[in-house]
Design an enzyme around this catalytic site. Structure first.
Site, PDB file in Angstrom:
ATOM      1  N   LYS A 173       0.845  -1.202   0.000  1.00 43.62           N
ATOM      2  CA  LYS A 173       0.000   0.000   0.000  1.00 43.62           C
ATOM      3  C   LYS A 173       0.878   1.249   0.000  1.00 43.62           C
ATOM      4  O   LYS A 173       1.631   1.480   0.934  1.00 43.62           O
ATOM      5  CB  LYS A 173      -0.893   0.036   1.232  1.00 43.62           C
ATOM      6  CG  LYS A 173      -1.942   1.145   1.113  1.00 43.62           C
ATOM      7  CD  LYS A 173      -2.646   1.441   2.413  1.00 43.62           C
ATOM      8  CE  LYS A 173      -2.030   2.586   3.173  1.00 43.62           C
ATOM      9  NZ  LYS A 173      -2.099   3.889   2.490  1.00 43.62           N
ATOM     10  N   GLY A 226       7.276   5.260   7.755  1.00 41.41           N
ATOM     11  CA  GLY A 226       6.292   6.303   8.030  1.00 41.41           C
ATOM     12  C   GLY A 226       6.588   6.955   9.365  1.00 41.41           C
ATOM     13  O   GLY A 226       7.719   6.899   9.870  1.00 41.41           O
ATOM     14  N   THR A 230       2.623   6.103  13.992  1.00 40.19           N
ATOM     15  CA  THR A 230       2.009   5.008  13.228  1.00 40.19           C
ATOM     16  C   THR A 230       2.810   3.722  13.446  1.00 40.19           C
ATOM     17  O   THR A 230       2.234   2.639  13.586  1.00 40.19           O
ATOM     18  CB  THR A 230       1.973   5.336  11.715  1.00 40.19           C
ATOM     19  OG1 THR A 230       1.584   6.690  11.539  1.00 40.19           O
ATOM     20  CG2 THR A 230       1.034   4.436  10.964  1.00 40.19           C
ATOM     21  N   GLU A 248      10.856   1.832   9.688  1.00 41.67           N
ATOM     22  CA  GLU A 248      11.713   2.987   9.385  1.00 41.67           C
ATOM     23  C   GLU A 248      10.890   4.221   9.690  1.00 41.67           C
ATOM     24  O   GLU A 248       9.943   4.526   8.961  1.00 41.67           O
ATOM     25  CB  GLU A 248      12.119   2.983   7.903  1.00 41.67           C
ATOM     26  CG  GLU A 248      12.892   1.761   7.449  1.00 41.67           C
ATOM     27  CD  GLU A 248      14.235   1.637   8.127  1.00 41.67           C
ATOM     28  OE1 GLU A 248      14.780   2.667   8.576  1.00 41.67           O
ATOM     29  OE2 GLU A 248      14.741   0.517   8.219  1.00 41.67           O
ATOM     30  N   CYS A 282      13.076  12.179   5.505  1.00 47.92           N
ATOM     31  CA  CYS A 282      13.338  11.789   6.893  1.00 47.92           C
ATOM     32  C   CYS A 282      14.793  12.040   7.275  1.00 47.92           C
ATOM     33  O   CYS A 282      15.125  12.107   8.448  1.00 47.92           O
ATOM     34  CB  CYS A 282      12.975  10.325   7.096  1.00 47.92           C
ATOM     35  SG  CYS A 282      13.782   9.256   5.904  1.00 47.92           S
TER      36      CYS A 282
END
Ligand code: NDP
Length: 483
Positions: A173, A226, A230, A248, A282
């Site tokens: 996804k 993400g 989460t 990650e 990130c």
């Protein structure tokens, strides 16, 4: 343009026929619809993957490697189309999508096409016991890959390529905010001859579609990139089912600058490490720590360079800073700028939204530099994930190290110095998974990639990824001595 789920090699509508709007952030308008998939769609994707597994896991390495290489070549062949799609979906400058995102997606497939042919397992001879142990590295089965919106195809393929190279079948996804290039990848996989069901792509919200992948009892490993919050939620759902997890997560990375560095190279790279992709990487160095001796000079030069960056329509080749990914994210980033003063900060440059001609409803923000004096302020502790950096000075190595480590995150750090002893001391003591010395974001795909502390669990990249996507099984054989 409307997109569909990619299940069993076919493009299909979501079972419940629910759809979500897809926005073009450069103009703030809906330009298509994407499936709002439910757990029934995830179940169909799982069933297709499970059906394909026995055949795919027995495909020779040469065949797998050839198909992955073909996917890589097709991505490069379609570079312009994919880059335009990525830029439109995400708001990133077209030049960045062409130079970084799409070539890297191709490299991910090419790298793992090669790596799988070199992947090996261990053997241990138990001397004196007439026994030998060997380890099989078998694919897990059906695995889940969930990726974020900031580097859409780049991060999506960084998970999928090793997963299928190792013989797994995948239910994946992409972020619902940036689904377009994942959709196009389905077409490429069919063209490359990837057997049906090996890769299945289900679009939808994290809280429903993503959740259904993580909660599926037979999807035995989840590779997730993400946010930290989460990631914590996913770990909670997955733990009672003993799933393998690679997480990650977020970062609040220090960029530590000493007076003895190559100043010009540092300055140019620091502009990039602060604002590339609108600061939505990130690995961006969002906390700039500068040795007191050069602090005022750096401040002046940095502000000048940043003021030269062009904020503009992402599809314009001369744009340096495109649109923020969504209206909601723009407001989140802006809310940090708005608390700067009450947090003891001083805005040195930027801080405002930008109106771009012919893109008046797009989500644009100036690159923003804020001077702070206390590392415990929210601006230095929380991940802003936008074009906002803070500046702070330090006097000694010890102080720099303490400031650098003073956050719950531990993804990456950048160090600018030409002192070898200092380089080694910092390399050993910085609490991050990745350290760049006198460079930034120079990537070798063989290296372990990931973070410490709240930045994640596990490592991606190279054989680390192939180890994650395989289950080691030890076999011990005892043989008889010659009589
Ligand atoms: P999110 O955590 O919001 O989402 C990441 C993905 O997870 C999306 O596909 C999202 O779907 C999905 N998701 C959300 N909730 C769930 C759930 N309950 N179960 C399963 N899946 C779920 O992150 P963002 O997309 O906002 O990305 C930004 C974050 O990613 C930043 O914190 C950044 O630091 C981090 N990141 C980390 C990297 C690393 O390598 N360490 C690299 C790049 C980014 P949807 O978007 O459709 O809701």
């Amino acid at each position: 343009m409307n997109i569909q789920n990619y299940i069993n090699g076919e493009f299909v509508n979501p079972i419940k026929n629910n759809w979500l709007d897809n926005y073009n952030p450069s103009i703030g308008e809906v330009y298509g619809q994407i499936p709002n998939s439910t757990k029934e769609d995830v179940e169909n994707a799982y069933l297709a993957a499970a059906k394909a597994f026995s055949s795919w896991s027995n495909t020779t390495l040469e065949e797998r490697s050839n198909i992955l290489s073909k996917i890589a070549h097709l991505i490069l062949e379609k570079l312009d189309v994919l880059a335009a799609a990525e830029s439109k979906d995400n708001g990133k400058p077209i030049s960045l999508a062409k130079q970084v995102d799409i070539p890297r997606a191709a490299s991910n497939f090419q790298f793992f096409a090669n790596a799988i042919t070199q992947f090996s397992s261990e053997s241990h001879e138990s001397i004196g016991l007439n026994a030998v142990n060997f380890t099989l590295r078998q694919p897990i089965g059906v695995v889940g890959c969930i990726s974020p919106w900031n580097l859409p195809l780049y991060l999506f393929t960084w998970k999928i390529a090793p997963a299928i190279a190792a013989g797994n079948c995948v239910v994946a996804k992409p972020s619902e905010i940036t689904p377009m290039t994942a959709y196009l990848l389905g077409e490429i996989c069919n063209e490359a001859g990837l057997p049906e069901g090996v890769l299945n792509i289900v679009h939808g919200l994290g809280s429903t579609t993503g959740q259904a992948i993580v909660a599926h009892p037979n999807i035995k490993a989840i590779s997730f990139t993400g946010g930290t919050k989460t990631g914590a939620h996913i770990a909670k759902v997955a733990a009672p089912m003993f799933k393998k997890l690679s997480l990650e997560l977020g970062g609040k990375n220090p960029n530590i600058i000493f007076a003895d560095c190559n100043y010009d190279k540092m300055l140019e790279t620091t502009v990039r490490s602060s604002f590339a992709n609108q600061g939505q990487i990130c690995l961006c160095g969002s906390r700039i720590l500068v040795e007191e001796k050069i602090y005022e000079k750096f401040k002046k030069d940095f502000i000048k360079k940043v003021s030269e960056l062009k904020v503009g329509n992402p599809s314009d080749n001369s744009t340096n800073i495109g649109a923020i990914v969504s209206a909601e994210h723009l407001e989140k980033v802006k809310s940090y700028i708005d608390i700067a003063e009450q947090e003891g900060g001083r805005i040195l440059f930027g801080g405002n939204k930008v109106i771009i001609k012919n893109c008046e409803n797009g989500y644009y923000l100036q690159p923003t530099i804020i001077e702070v004096t206390n590392n415990r302020c929210r601006l230095n502790q929380e991940e802003i994930f936008g074009p906002v950096v803070t500046l702070m000075s330090f006097k000694t190595d010890k102080e720099a190290l303490t400031l650098a480590n003073d956050t719950k995150y531990g993804l990456s750090a950048t160090l600018w110095t030409n002192n070898l002893n200092r380089t080694m001391q910092f390399s050993k003591q910085l609490q991050t998974g990745i350290i760049w010395v006198n460079t930034w974001m120079l990537r070798d795909l063989r290296t372990p990639f990931g973070g410490q502390k709240d930045s994640g669990v596990g490592r991606e990249g190279g054989f680390e990824a192939l180890r994650f996507f395989t289950e080691p099984k030890n076999i011990c054989i005892q043989y008889e001595s010659p009589s």
